[in-house]
Design a protein around this motif. Structure first.
Motif, PDB file in Angstrom:
ATOM      1  N   GLY A 179       0.826  -1.202   0.000  1.00 35.58           N
ATOM      2  CA  GLY A 179       0.000   0.000   0.000  1.00 35.58           C
ATOM      3  C   GLY A 179       0.862   1.255   0.000  1.00 35.58           C
ATOM      4  O   GLY A 179       2.087   1.193  -0.030  1.00 35.58           O
ATOM      5  N   THR A 180       0.185   2.404   0.059  1.00 39.17           N
ATOM      6  CA  THR A 180       0.866   3.703   0.016  1.00 39.17           C
ATOM      7  C   THR A 180       0.470   4.502   1.240  1.00 39.17           C
ATOM      8  O   THR A 180      -0.707   4.535   1.597  1.00 39.17           O
ATOM      9  N   LYS A 181       1.426   5.133   1.850  1.00 42.81           N
ATOM     10  CA  LYS A 181       1.099   5.966   3.008  1.00 42.81           C
ATOM     11  C   LYS A 181       0.480   7.285   2.550  1.00 42.81           C
ATOM     12  O   LYS A 181       1.014   7.940   1.649  1.00 42.81           O
ATOM     13  N   MET A 182      -0.641   7.639   3.160  1.00 44.33           N
ATOM     14  CA  MET A 182      -1.269   8.932   2.840  1.00 44.33           C
ATOM     15  C   MET A 182      -1.704   9.604   4.139  1.00 44.33           C
ATOM     16  O   MET A 182      -2.118   8.932   5.088  1.00 44.33           O
ATOM     17  N   SER A 183      -1.660  10.906   4.141  1.00 41.95           N
ATOM     18  CA  SER A 183      -2.123  11.635   5.331  1.00 41.95           C
ATOM     19  C   SER A 183      -3.605  11.982   5.157  1.00 41.95           C
ATOM     20  O   SER A 183      -4.123  12.000   4.028  1.00 41.95           O
ATOM     21  N   SER A 184      -4.263  12.278   6.264  1.00 43.99           N
ATOM     22  CA  SER A 184      -5.660  12.731   6.192  1.00 43.99           C
ATOM     23  C   SER A 184      -5.768  13.958   5.304  1.00 43.99           C
ATOM     24  O   SER A 184      -6.706  14.095   4.513  1.00 43.99           O
ATOM     25  N   GLU A 185      -4.789  14.847   5.443  1.00 42.95           N
ATOM     26  CA  GLU A 185      -4.830  16.106   4.681  1.00 42.95           C
ATOM     27  C   GLU A 185      -4.835  15.837   3.170  1.00 42.95           C
ATOM     28  O   GLU A 185      -5.556  16.496   2.423  1.00 42.95           O
ATOM     29  N   GLU A 186      -4.045  14.858   2.747  1.00 46.72           N
ATOM     30  CA  GLU A 186      -4.006  14.541   1.308  1.00 46.72           C
ATOM     31  C   GLU A 186      -5.379  14.056   0.828  1.00 46.72           C
ATOM     32  O   GLU A 186      -5.833  14.405  -0.268  1.00 46.72           O
ATOM     33  N   ILE A 187      -6.027  13.258   1.657  1.00 47.97           N
ATOM     34  CA  ILE A 187      -7.351  12.741   1.264  1.00 47.97           C
ATOM     35  C   ILE A 187      -8.395  13.860   1.308  1.00 47.97           C
ATOM     36  O   ILE A 187      -9.263  13.954   0.433  1.00 47.97           O
ATOM     37  N   ILE A 188      -8.266  14.737   2.281  1.00 48.65           N
ATOM     38  CA  ILE A 188      -9.185  15.880   2.358  1.00 48.65           C
ATOM     39  C   ILE A 188      -9.049  16.752   1.099  1.00 48.65           C
ATOM     40  O   ILE A 188     -10.047  17.241   0.557  1.00 48.65           O
ATOM     41  N   GLU A 189      -7.835  16.908   0.621  1.00 46.17           N
ATOM     42  CA  GLU A 189      -7.634  17.693  -0.609  1.00 46.17           C
ATOM     43  C   GLU A 189      -8.376  17.052  -1.786  1.00 46.17           C
ATOM     44  O   GLU A 189      -9.003  17.739  -2.595  1.00 46.17           O
ATOM     45  N   LEU A 190      -8.296  15.706  -1.873  1.00 42.34           N
ATOM     46  CA  LEU A 190      -9.018  14.999  -2.941  1.00 42.34           C
ATOM     47  C   LEU A 190     -10.531  15.211  -2.797  1.00 42.34           C
ATOM     48  O   LEU A 190     -11.251  15.400  -3.774  1.00 42.34           O
ATOM     49  N   LEU A 191     -10.993  15.179  -1.558  1.00 38.42           N
ATOM     50  CA  LEU A 191     -12.432  15.382  -1.304  1.00 38.42           C
ATOM     51  C   LEU A 191     -12.875  16.773  -1.759  1.00 38.42           C
ATOM     52  O   LEU A 191     -13.925  16.928  -2.392  1.00 38.42           O
ATOM     53  N   LYS A 192     -12.054  17.750  -1.421  1.00 33.50           N
ATOM     54  CA  LYS A 192     -12.407  19.131  -1.784  1.00 33.50           C
ATOM     55  C   LYS A 192     -12.522  19.281  -3.305  1.00 33.50           C
ATOM     56  O   LYS A 192     -13.418  19.940  -3.811  1.00 33.50           O
ATOM     57  N   LYS A 193     -11.593  18.616  -4.019  1.00 34.87           N
ATOM     58  CA  LYS A 193     -11.618  18.688  -5.484  1.00 34.87           C
ATOM     59  C   LYS A 193     -12.895  18.080  -6.055  1.00 34.87           C
ATOM     60  O   LYS A 193     -13.421  18.515  -7.067  1.00 34.87           O
ATOM     61  N   GLN A 194     -13.367  17.023  -5.392  1.00 32.65           N
ATOM     62  CA  GLN A 194     -14.537  16.303  -5.927  1.00 32.65           C
ATOM     63  C   GLN A 194     -15.874  16.835  -5.436  1.00 32.65           C
ATOM     64  O   GLN A 194     -16.931  16.379  -5.857  1.00 32.65           O
ATOM     65  N   LYS A 195     -15.803  17.777  -4.518  1.00 31.70           N
ATOM     66  CA  LYS A 195     -17.015  18.262  -3.861  1.00 31.70           C
ATOM     67  C   LYS A 195     -18.170  18.591  -4.816  1.00 31.70           C
ATOM     68  O   LYS A 195     -19.315  18.220  -4.549  1.00 31.70           O
ATOM     69  N   PRO A 196     -17.900  19.266  -5.956  1.00 27.10           N
ATOM     70  CA  PRO A 196     -19.023  19.619  -6.837  1.00 27.10           C
ATOM     71  C   PRO A 196     -19.823  18.409  -7.327  1.00 27.10           C
ATOM     72  O   PRO A 196     -20.988  18.536  -7.664  1.00 27.10           O
ATOM     73  N   TYR A 197     -19.196  17.248  -7.370  1.00 24.34           N
ATOM     74  CA  TYR A 197     -19.890  16.051  -7.877  1.00 24.34           C
ATOM     75  C   TYR A 197     -20.735  15.352  -6.827  1.00 24.34           C
ATOM     76  O   TYR A 197     -21.582  14.533  -7.144  1.00 24.34           O
ATOM     77  N   PHE A 198     -20.464  15.645  -5.565  1.00 18.81           N
ATOM     78  CA  PHE A 198     -21.145  14.903  -4.499  1.00 18.81           C
ATOM     79  C   PHE A 198     -22.629  15.281  -4.384  1.00 18.81           C
ATOM     80  O   PHE A 198     -23.443  14.502  -3.914  1.00 18.81           O
TER      81      PHE A 198
END
Ligand code: SF4
Length: 241
Positions: free
Chosen positions: A45-64
């Motif tokens: 697997g790959t190590k990721m921080s919460s912040e990195e995932i939050i950034e992805l969420l923010k980018k996708q927000k318009p689709y949710f």
């Protein structure tokens, strides 16, 4: 840090609406029919921080729109419950829907804290019979049933899921028992039947491990219909996925 196996950016099966789905690395079950055997090892697997995932969420927000959000799946999500508490707390603060896909095998104080910031739980109850559950998953179903009972006590929304595998999980008497066990759970929003499929078979070859169900047929339409008819006796919303 989270140990992430992979990410699906526009998931439509793991919870309501369009979702960012994070598949976690590592699982404590060994389901015969596992279609993600590459997620099971605790290594990789790959190590990721919460912040990195939050950034992805923010980018996708318009689709949710009103329904979508973040789903964490596996592997088994709860193996990383401490790190997920941080992620879900941050996601919720920003108003994202949080959904946890789990086999429900771990219920401790950390899991309970995580559930406080979880909007929806997708719970797989893989067999109601303890002996069959052991055969199918190599683990006891007691912790999962205890987990489900806890969700009922705290009135946490859940979708119950059941993988239908000919010869392993399609025994009518146990489908009835499964339904009867959960029929009074008011927190169940829907029940999903997941017919066994062969899409993950190539992964066993790639990993060089034996596929214990390589000869198992997929359920017929009739078998799926029979399971649906049984579950519909106990639940209002039953879907076949
Ligand atoms: S719980 Fe899920 S990831 Fe783990 S072995 Fe079973 S099917 Fe595979």
């Amino acid at each position: 840090m989270l140990q992430v196996h992979s990410i699906e950016t526009f998931g439509t099966h793991e919870g309501p609406g369009i979702r960012l789905v994070i598949f976690m690395q590592g699982c404590n079950f060994r389901c015969l029919y596992c279609h993600n055997p590459d997620t099971r090892s605790l290594k990789g697997g790959t190590k990721m921080s919460s912040e990195e995932i939050i950034e992805l969420l923010k980018k996708q927000k318009p689709y949710f729109k009103d329904t979508g959000g973040l789903t964490v799946s596996g592997g088994e999500s709860l193996l990383q419950r401490k790190a997920l508490l941080d992620l879900f707390t941050k996601a919720k603060k920003l108003g994202f829907n949080t959904t946890l896909d789990t086999n429900g095998s771990i219920l401790d104080d950390d899991t309970k804290k995580l559930l406080e910031v979880t909007d929806l739980v997708l719970l797989d109850v893989k067999h109601i019979d303890p002996v069959w559950h052991q055969t199918v998953t190599s683990a006891s179903n007691e912790p999962t049933l205890r987990f489900a009972k806890y969700l009922k006590e705290i009135n946490k929304s859940m979708w119950l899921r059941y993988v239908l595998v000919p010869g392993y999980t399609n025994q009518k008497e146990f489908l009835e028992k499964w339904g009867a066990h959960f029929k009074d759970y008011k927190n169940i929003d829907r029940v999903e039947i997941l017919p066994f499929h062969t899409y993950g078979f190539y992964k066993y070859k790639e990993l060089g491990i034996e596929n214990p169900l390589s000869d198992c047929p997929v359920p017929t339409e009739k078998e799926i219909q029979e399971a649906l008819t049984i579950f519909e006796k106990y639940f209002k919303s039953v879907y076949v996925r």
